[in-house]
Motif scaffolding. Structure first.
Motif, short mmCIF file in Angstrom:
data_model
loop_
_atom_site.label_atom_id
_atom_site.label_comp_id
_atom_site.label_asym_id
_atom_site.label_seq_id
_atom_site.Cartn_x
_atom_site.Cartn_y
_atom_site.Cartn_z
N PRO A 175 0.81 -1.23 0.00
CA PRO A 175 0.00 0.00 0.00
C PRO A 175 0.84 1.27 0.00
O PRO A 175 0.45 2.28 -0.60
CB PRO A 175 -0.85 -0.10 1.26
CG PRO A 175 -0.27 -1.20 2.07
CD PRO A 175 0.55 -2.06 1.17
N HIS A 176 2.02 1.23 0.64
CA HIS A 176 2.92 2.40 0.64
C HIS A 176 3.41 2.70 -0.77
O HIS A 176 3.47 3.85 -1.18
CB HIS A 176 4.12 2.18 1.56
CG HIS A 176 3.78 1.95 2.99
ND1 HIS A 176 2.95 2.78 3.70
CD2 HIS A 176 4.15 0.97 3.84
CE1 HIS A 176 2.82 2.32 4.94
NE2 HIS A 176 3.54 1.22 5.04
N PHE A 207 1.98 1.94 -3.61
CA PHE A 207 0.86 2.46 -4.39
C PHE A 207 0.56 3.91 -4.03
O PHE A 207 0.48 4.78 -4.92
CB PHE A 207 -0.39 1.59 -4.17
CG PHE A 207 -1.56 2.00 -5.01
CD1 PHE A 207 -1.66 1.60 -6.33
CD2 PHE A 207 -2.57 2.81 -4.48
CE1 PHE A 207 -2.74 1.99 -7.12
CE2 PHE A 207 -3.65 3.19 -5.26
CZ PHE A 207 -3.74 2.78 -6.58
N ASP A 208 0.38 4.19 -2.75
CA ASP A 208 -0.05 5.53 -2.31
C ASP A 208 1.02 6.59 -2.47
O ASP A 208 0.72 7.72 -2.84
CB ASP A 208 -0.49 5.50 -0.84
CG ASP A 208 -1.76 4.68 -0.63
OD1 ASP A 208 -2.54 4.50 -1.59
OD2 ASP A 208 -1.97 4.22 0.51
N THR A 209 2.27 6.25 -2.19
CA THR A 209 3.34 7.26 -2.18
C THR A 209 3.76 7.69 -3.58
O THR A 209 3.97 8.87 -3.82
CB THR A 209 4.57 6.74 -1.40
OG1 THR A 209 4.15 6.37 -0.09
CG2 THR A 209 5.65 7.81 -1.30
N SER A 269 0.97 5.17 -7.95
CA SER A 269 -0.32 5.59 -8.51
C SER A 269 -0.36 7.08 -8.83
O SER A 269 -1.39 7.59 -9.27
CB SER A 269 -1.45 5.25 -7.53
OG SER A 269 -1.32 6.04 -6.35
N VAL A 270 0.75 7.77 -8.64
CA VAL A 270 0.80 9.22 -8.78
C VAL A 270 1.39 9.60 -10.14
O VAL A 270 2.58 9.40 -10.39
CB VAL A 270 1.63 9.85 -7.63
CG1 VAL A 270 1.65 11.36 -7.75
CG2 VAL A 270 1.10 9.40 -6.28
N VAL A 325 -4.07 -1.54 -6.59
CA VAL A 325 -3.13 -2.23 -5.71
C VAL A 325 -3.06 -3.71 -6.09
O VAL A 325 -1.98 -4.28 -6.24
CB VAL A 325 -3.53 -2.08 -4.22
CG1 VAL A 325 -2.68 -2.98 -3.33
CG2 VAL A 325 -3.41 -0.64 -3.77
N THR A 376 0.26 -3.13 -8.23
CA THR A 376 1.30 -2.99 -7.20
C THR A 376 1.65 -4.32 -6.55
O THR A 376 2.83 -4.62 -6.35
CB THR A 376 0.89 -1.96 -6.15
OG1 THR A 376 0.42 -0.77 -6.82
CG2 THR A 376 2.06 -1.58 -5.26
#
Length: 183
Positions: free
Chosen positions: A26-27, A29-31, A34-35, A50, A54
């Protein structure tokens, strides 16, 4: 060829760098993964899920680490907040590397700090005979990072890479190498 032994964690004054693990999914993906702003100059598509993007990447990273072909590290600040990632791809001793940060962590000198810690270690390994990186000619920030970290400019190669997050068009790249001592 035997699988090279690689250090699983590094630490700098402001950062902890360690081997990626499944709970990092999840880190990742989020960090940054996905950006869109982070993935513009990256060789893989921006992650949309995810589960579909990911998780398979993290699984690949762990398998590649065990095979000795790709060493992916997550980068955290000292409070434990994930800021990005760096990976070293081993092609029988010719080692390339790439990195990515979440946009909130740009301009803080984090990657130069990471490279100043990790490149000398990789350069000292007997199995490494070349340590190099390239970047899109339009990625001036990355070019500057490589210069600040002591890499030497080698040249520009036309149409070297296709970046999926730039409409899959071929792009020129700048090449750099980290000087190794003669053995």
């Amino acid at each position: 060829m035997t699988t090279p032994k690689v250090k699983e964690q590094f630490e700098t004054e402001r950062l902890k760098i360690r081997k990626i693990v499944p709970t990092d999914t999840p880190h990742v993906f989020d960090t940054y993964a996905s950006v869109k702003k982070s993935t513009r100059y990256i060789s893989w598509p921006t992650h949309k899920s995810v589960e579909k993007d990911t998780l398979p990447f993290v699984d690949y990273a762990l398998q590649a680490w065990n095979a000795g072909t790709d060493f992916t590290y997550l980068i955290f600040d000292l409070s434990g907040i994930p800021v990005g990632s760096i990976g070293f791809i081993n092609e029988k001793g010719r080692v390339s590397f790439g990195y990515i940060l979440g946009p909130a962590f740009w301009g803080k000198g984090f990657i130069v700090e990471v490279l100043n810690e990790m490149l000398p270690w990789f350069a000292a390994q007997v199995w490494v005979y070349r340590l190099w990186a390239c970047c899109d000619v339009d990625n001036t920030a990355s070019k500057r990072v490589l210069e600040k970290a002591g890499l030497q400019f080698e040249g520009r190669i036309a149409d070297w890479a296709i970046f999926p997050n730039q409409k899959f068009k071929s792009k020129d790249c700048f090449f750099f190498h980290y000087p190794l001592k003669k053995r």
